[in-house]
Design a protein around this motif. Structure first.
Motif, PDB file in Angstrom:
ATOM      1  N   ARG A 238      -8.059   2.998  16.402  1.00  0.00           N
ATOM      2  CA  ARG A 238      -7.893   1.682  16.378  1.00  0.00           C
ATOM      3  C   ARG A 238      -8.273   1.963  15.077  1.00  0.00           C
ATOM      4  NH1 ARG A 238     -10.125  -2.652  21.270  1.00  0.00           N
ATOM      5  NH2 ARG A 238      -8.048  -3.035  19.588  1.00  0.00           N
ATOM      6  N   GLY A 239      -9.369   1.562  15.090  1.00  0.00           N
ATOM      7  CA  GLY A 239      -9.410   0.848  13.569  1.00  0.00           C
ATOM      8  C   GLY A 239      -8.417   1.350  12.030  1.00  0.00           C
ATOM      9  N   ILE A 240      -7.507   1.878  12.231  1.00  0.00           N
ATOM     10  CA  ILE A 240      -6.580   2.482  11.354  1.00  0.00           C
ATOM     11  C   ILE A 240      -5.551   2.684  11.743  1.00  0.00           C
ATOM     12  CG2 ILE A 240      -5.883   4.141   9.905  1.00  0.00           C
ATOM     13  CD1 ILE A 240      -8.377   5.576  10.032  1.00  0.00           C
ATOM     14  N   TYR A 241      -4.590   3.209  12.749  1.00  0.00           N
ATOM     15  CA  TYR A 241      -3.404   2.852  12.933  1.00  0.00           C
ATOM     16  C   TYR A 241      -2.680   1.559  13.479  1.00  0.00           C
ATOM     17  CZ  TYR A 241      -3.133   8.488  13.345  1.00  0.00           C
ATOM     18  OH  TYR A 241      -3.485   9.803  12.892  1.00  0.00           O
ATOM     19  N   GLU A 242      -3.536   0.924  14.664  1.00  0.00           N
ATOM     20  CA  GLU A 242      -3.336  -0.140  14.824  1.00  0.00           C
ATOM     21  C   GLU A 242      -3.738  -1.281  13.790  1.00  0.00           C
ATOM     22  OE1 GLU A 242      -5.590  -1.309  18.417  1.00  0.00           O
ATOM     23  OE2 GLU A 242      -5.405  -3.674  19.035  1.00  0.00           O
ATOM     24  N   LYS A 243      -4.583  -0.957  13.655  1.00  0.00           N
ATOM     25  CA  LYS A 243      -5.752  -2.285  12.567  1.00  0.00           C
ATOM     26  C   LYS A 243      -4.319  -2.109  11.440  1.00  0.00           C
ATOM     27  CE  LYS A 243      -8.388  -3.042   8.586  1.00  0.00           C
ATOM     28  NZ  LYS A 243      -9.292  -4.102   8.606  1.00  0.00           N
ATOM     29  N   LEU A 407      -2.271   5.121   2.831  1.00  0.00           N
ATOM     30  CA  LEU A 407      -3.576   5.450   3.438  1.00  0.00           C
ATOM     31  C   LEU A 407      -4.146   6.569   3.380  1.00  0.00           C
ATOM     32  CD1 LEU A 407      -2.144   1.973   4.494  1.00  0.00           C
ATOM     33  CD2 LEU A 407      -3.920   3.379   6.762  1.00  0.00           C
ATOM     34  N   VAL A 408      -4.367   6.992   2.924  1.00  0.00           N
ATOM     35  CA  VAL A 408      -5.385   8.681   2.947  1.00  0.00           C
ATOM     36  C   VAL A 408      -6.581   8.443   3.368  1.00  0.00           C
ATOM     37  CG1 VAL A 408      -5.719  10.101   1.727  1.00  0.00           C
ATOM     38  CG2 VAL A 408      -3.763   8.914   0.720  1.00  0.00           C
ATOM     39  N   VAL A 409      -6.260   9.191   4.791  1.00  0.00           N
ATOM     40  CA  VAL A 409      -7.737   9.141   6.045  1.00  0.00           C
ATOM     41  C   VAL A 409      -7.565  10.663   5.842  1.00  0.00           C
ATOM     42  CG1 VAL A 409      -8.260   9.011   8.322  1.00  0.00           C
ATOM     43  CG2 VAL A 409      -6.117   7.495   6.566  1.00  0.00           C
ATOM     44  N   SER A 447     -11.239  11.249  -4.965  1.00  0.00           N
ATOM     45  CA  SER A 447     -11.817  10.174  -3.981  1.00  0.00           C
ATOM     46  C   SER A 447     -10.767   8.741  -4.846  1.00  0.00           C
ATOM     47  CB  SER A 447     -13.032   9.590  -4.938  1.00  0.00           C
ATOM     48  OG  SER A 447     -13.221   8.446  -4.684  1.00  0.00           O
ATOM     49  N   GLU A 448     -10.243   9.169  -5.708  1.00  0.00           N
ATOM     50  CA  GLU A 448      -9.566   7.722  -6.249  1.00  0.00           C
ATOM     51  C   GLU A 448      -8.386   7.412  -4.796  1.00  0.00           C
ATOM     52  OE1 GLU A 448      -8.408   9.903  -9.791  1.00  0.00           O
ATOM     53  OE2 GLU A 448      -6.274   8.754  -9.931  1.00  0.00           O
ATOM     54  N   ASP A 449      -7.508   8.204  -4.513  1.00  0.00           N
ATOM     55  CA  ASP A 449      -6.817   7.981  -3.291  1.00  0.00           C
ATOM     56  C   ASP A 449      -7.204   8.157  -1.947  1.00  0.00           C
ATOM     57  OD1 ASP A 449      -4.607   8.463  -5.443  1.00  0.00           O
ATOM     58  OD2 ASP A 449      -5.082  10.522  -5.159  1.00  0.00           O
ATOM     59  N   THR A 450      -8.739   8.249  -1.624  1.00  0.00           N
ATOM     60  CA  THR A 450      -8.774   8.274  -0.705  1.00  0.00           C
ATOM     61  C   THR A 450      -8.978   6.488   0.207  1.00  0.00           C
ATOM     62  OG1 THR A 450      -9.702  10.203  -0.450  1.00  0.00           O
ATOM     63  CG2 THR A 450     -10.788   9.194   1.330  1.00  0.00           C
ATOM     64  N   THR A 451      -8.356   6.462   1.079  1.00  0.00           N
ATOM     65  CA  THR A 451      -8.476   4.994   1.261  1.00  0.00           C
ATOM     66  C   THR A 451      -9.221   5.063   2.246  1.00  0.00           C
ATOM     67  OG1 THR A 451      -6.582   5.179   3.140  1.00  0.00           O
ATOM     68  CG2 THR A 451      -6.369   4.036   0.711  1.00  0.00           C
ATOM     69  N   HIS A 452      -9.451   5.767   3.349  1.00  0.00           N
ATOM     70  CA  HIS A 452     -10.432   5.958   4.759  1.00  0.00           C
ATOM     71  C   HIS A 452     -11.378   7.173   4.535  1.00  0.00           C
ATOM     72  CE1 HIS A 452      -7.314   2.911   5.032  1.00  0.00           C
ATOM     73  NE2 HIS A 452      -7.942   2.053   6.052  1.00  0.00           N
ATOM     74  N   GLU A 457     -19.580   9.286  13.791  1.00  0.00           N
ATOM     75  CA  GLU A 457     -20.039   7.481  13.122  1.00  0.00           C
ATOM     76  C   GLU A 457     -19.678   6.734  12.980  1.00  0.00           C
ATOM     77  OE1 GLU A 457     -23.705   7.835  13.162  1.00  0.00           O
ATOM     78  OE2 GLU A 457     -23.530   9.691  13.959  1.00  0.00           O
ATOM     79  N   GLY A 458     -18.125   6.893  12.254  1.00  0.00           N
ATOM     80  CA  GLY A 458     -17.969   5.103  12.653  1.00  0.00           C
ATOM     81  C   GLY A 458     -16.486   6.092  11.507  1.00  0.00           C
ATOM     82  N   ILE A 459     -15.907   4.624  10.636  1.00  0.00           N
ATOM     83  CA  ILE A 459     -15.297   4.044   9.817  1.00  0.00           C
ATOM     84  C   ILE A 459     -15.579   3.459   8.336  1.00  0.00           C
ATOM     85  CG2 ILE A 459     -12.477   3.324   9.138  1.00  0.00           C
ATOM     86  CD1 ILE A 459     -11.453   4.071  11.936  1.00  0.00           C
ATOM     87  N   ALA A 460     -15.369   3.917   7.428  1.00  0.00           N
ATOM     88  CA  ALA A 460     -15.924   3.872   6.121  1.00  0.00           C
ATOM     89  C   ALA A 460     -14.005   3.909   5.225  1.00  0.00           C
ATOM     90  CB  ALA A 460     -16.150   4.723   4.806  1.00  0.00           C
TER      91      ALA A 460
END
Lengths: 546, 546
Positions: A238-243, A407-409, A447-452, A457-460
């Motif tokens: 929901r929060g990444i693939y769809e968004k 996007l790097v998750v 960190s500089e490459d990490t987007t999510h 608990e949830g998504i940052a």
């Protein structure tokens, strides 16, 4: 004035080939002569590529290499994608080799650490796959390469079939720079199903005493997927693939991404996402992708390597997989890593530790596991300026010259399998660097490459943060009851939620109580076989249900 | 329930191949049947790769494609490294094609801009070479590929020789996904010098009516190198190559880097740098590198493509170049771009405009030239953590987790060939983006990736700046009497010099008066031939001295 010899490599090769001429019929040597062949074709100090990635191993040649006389052959400079087998390190203890450039050391990671510490292993560099392959053409040009084929014909043409993997790029680096190409083959045949590598490029073929080692590394049994992983999968969908309307993706190997693969035909279908997300994949043929393929979610899959048991299924699905005229898959690890780094909307992986800044590493206490390919996929190629919706959705609003980003998750449970917090103040990698005297801290994904980051608990949404302090707050907000997570407070959390930097399940319309195993399209290996219409044939060790 | 067809691509291919069966003998078609062949093998809407990079062009097939009947074949989706020939765009005006993915449009850049503006050309994306190749395996998988070979044998095995270039990667993307591989060949022979591409991967071979077009794109005549360029070359050698102990490098095509190549055996020798810098190269075989090679500066050269006239010289220097058993070079554009992006210490290029932030572009008013490969080389691969001295010398002091960076150097005279300032307030690319409705401003190399700028005034060490304001000040300090340069003042300049962020010639021990043409190892093409011991054979258009 003496005339400079501009063909010294060719001359060295000719001399070596003359030494083995009595042992060859055409390009073929006897199985029993393998050690003699290596002793005559290897000069001390040579740069030697030994094929062995995380799946396929030139195991007949690596065993033979460990048996050469160190008086005759010593101080080789080994170049290997993966340190996987005991003899890969034995040769250093015996003095046959003294320097190593490598990418990945999964099964041997503890011993690698120890041998670096005690000085028996000198490291050139720890690479990603893409860097290792690239440097074969620049400053790690090999004198000899040792590779594995399924079949060879009498002219030395090679069939590498499903597990073509890294063989072509290794062979090319030697064949066109007066290096020697030595091939172990499972079989010698009159007519190959197809030619994967021209015989022209091959110098010596040795029939192996047993087939090359092959690991089913990417198989995950659905029965081990937990409801926490299912929850995280729902959040990600929901929060990444769809968004972000993600179209092309690589999944790292793990239960988190296996859960997503098995949720697409169920939860993804409920959300009406079929045909809207992830039609194109760069991934090994993981069995947990079968239900999504059968349900029509997947248009194409290009693969780094094969996966044991998937052969018949792949052959029956040529619209999806890369399959030759002969009906078997062609994998290609070099092109796969290239596509993984440069052509995809998104990488989704997992890790063992994430620090408070968002750097992550699988290098933990005493284990120098190397990098493999994850940093290729899990990095933002800054030279690229792709225009897909996913890429563009990460474009900064405030910079007219700005561009999007890959996007790097990272998907992690706040406490890992060993019940220790994944979120840490300082990565173990910092200490490992000191012990192994590495030039850089062995961070896997920066960190500089990490987007999510996704946790239970949830998504940052790290790409939305505008300072390191805000990035740290966003990470703490989803770090649960780890010490880092305990530094977060409700006011900060709510502020981050209001600004779309953090999303909890309720913000995404995901109910924790819906995260049930029944939501998986397959519960176990048997279900995967059924989805595959009997075409998938799992290796014995995964047949525990029967 | 109807059974899903999982082999629809294979079926489409079989149907097409049946249509051309009456025109084929084995895999061979008649030269005169080429248009018929294309009309039967192309379905409207197909994704078609037409080989044509900045050197080698499948010109026989591109001319034939422009002659197909648009009633029969229309709305093709073309995928091309380079838009170089008029018919590459004619096919869009005729309706044969409607959509284009490409990388580079040098000779046709003005027409590309116009056709986008008037709607006759719909752009999928403007790629770098690496992105274009990578996406052939992900979301731009071709139905048909049209490529060029030097020689084919009766089984369809191909010899691509010096100019192997991008042929293998294009062919692989089609051959293993039920695409159709159509090859034009200069010659049909009984026995190939070597096999570059297995006949297995090839469907149709058509003898061409004339050899494929080949451009000597990387040849620069030393007589056109100016003393300003020599000064800049001296600055670069002292202030960058020597300072950072650079070992592996790519030079963009241009007189600035030609000057450096010709200064190594003279000025570099005086400085005692031989054996200490740039032994390893990823570069096309540029003739201006001959004196450095002959003087023993160069250990290895891997090449994207060939260069007309260098054939004999390369064949005589196999220790340096990648040469097959047959004695001719093997180039490989996909692996070259991969190495250029991922394996090198440094990229040195030139550009047409640099804005005050340090972004640069060759897209100027009305010319949409695309990207080619420069952004692959001229970007910092963030997933890499290489440990060479050059890379490590750019590591930030204040971050224990920090890593080094690729050196990305732009060399420009403050006023360009057209007497307009290279340093501008706003790139023309910003307007071109609006006119062509592109997703991103077509910046060639981003400020974030640019570590050094060299002008005739001095060097700006941008990687040392700690804010955008400081970066802008450093750029202005070396921007001469351009409007941007005039914003710099002496106090700021001296402060930047004291902090090592800017270096003037005197700071580097370079005397402007030493920058004489006599310092070049070769003054003209004749000198290059002499250095090569008569092995280099320049194309006619470079033989103006005789």
């Amino acid at each position: 004035m003496s005339k400079k010899n501009w063909a010294s490599h060719r001359q060295a090769k000719d001399e070596k080939m003359q030494r083995v001429a009595p042992l060859l019929e055409g390009k073929f040597a006897k199985t029993s002569d393998v050690v003699k062949i290596l002793e005559r074709l290897l000069n001390s100090g040579d740069k030697v590529v030994l094929e062995g990635d995380n799946q396929k191993q030139a195991s007949f040649l690596s065993k033979a290499l460990a048996s050469v006389d160190p008086e005759k052959v010593h101080d080789l400079h080994m170049i290997m994608s993966s340190i996987s087998r005991p003899e890969h390190l034995d040769i250093f203890e015996d003095g046959i080799a003294s320097k190593m450039d490598f990418s990945f050391a999964g099964p041997q990671s503890t011993r690698v650490s120890q041998m670096i510490a005690d000085g028996s292993l000198k490291i050139g560099d720890i690479h990603t796959y893409l860097e290792l392959y690239a440097r074969l053409f620049i400053d790690l040009i090999p004198n000899v390469v040792l590779v594995a084929a399924d079949k060879a014909d009498k002219d030395g043409n090679l069939y590498t079939g499903y597990n073509t993997e890294e063989t072509p790029v290794i062979v090319e680096s030697a064949a066109f720079k007066d290096g020697i190409v030595i091939v172990q083959t499972n079989e010698v045949v009159d007519k190959l199903p197809r030619v994967d590598i021209p015989g022209d490029w091959v110098d010596v073929v040795i029939p192996a005493d047993e087939p090359y080692q092959l690991e089913p590394l990417f198989t995950r049994d659905p029965q081990h997927i937990t409801e926490t992983q299912i929850l995280m999968g729902m959040l990600a969908i929901r929060g990444i693939y769809e968004k972000h309307k993600v179209q092309s993706v690589n999944h790292g190997v793990g239960y988190n991404t296996a859960a997503i693969e098995l949720l697409l035909p169920t939860y993804g279908e409920q959300l009406g996402l079929k045909g809207k997300i992830v039609p194109n994949w760069e991934i090994n043929p993981t069995p947990t992708l079968i239900p999504a393929i059968e349900s029509g979610w997947v248009q194409s899959v290009h693969s780094f390597g094969g996966e044991v048991g998937m052969e018949k299924y792949i052959a029956a699905r040529p619209d999806v997989f890369f399959v030759g005229k002969d009906g078997t898959m062609r994998s290609n690890r070099a092109f796969g890593q290239m596509a993984g780094q440069y052509a995809l909307d998104m990488f989704v992986g997992s890790t063992l530790q994430i620090d408070k800044y968002g750097n992550s590493s699988t290098v933990t206490e005493g284990r120098l596991s190397g990098f493999g390919g994850a940093p290729n996929m899990g990095s933002n190629p800054t030279g690229r300026r792709h225009s897909t919706p996913a890429w563009q959705s990460l474009k900064p609003d405030d910079n007219p010259l700005g561009k999007g980003q890959k996007l790097v998750v990272q998907m992690v449970e706040t406490y890992g399998a060993n019940k220790r917090p994944v979120f840490v103040d300082k990565l173990d990698a910092v200490e490992v660097r000191k012990e192994a005297k590495l030039a850089n801290v062995p961070i896997m994904i920066y960190s500089e490459d990490t987007t999510h980051i996704v946790t239970e608990e949830g998504i940052a949404y790290l790409y939305k943060t505008s300072s390191m302090a805000e990035r740290q707050a966003a990470i703490a907000a989803i770090a649960g009851v780890t010490p880092l997570g305990m530094t977060s407070d409700t006011a900060t959390l709510n502020d981050l939620r209001n600004r779309g930097i953090v999303a909890l399940p309720e913000d995404l319309g995901v109910r924790r109580t819906d995260a049930k195993r029944s939501l998986l399209a397959a519960q176990n290996m048997s279900d995967l076989i059924e989805w595959s219409k009997g075409l998938y044939n799992p290796p014995a060790k995964f047949r525990s249900w029967s």
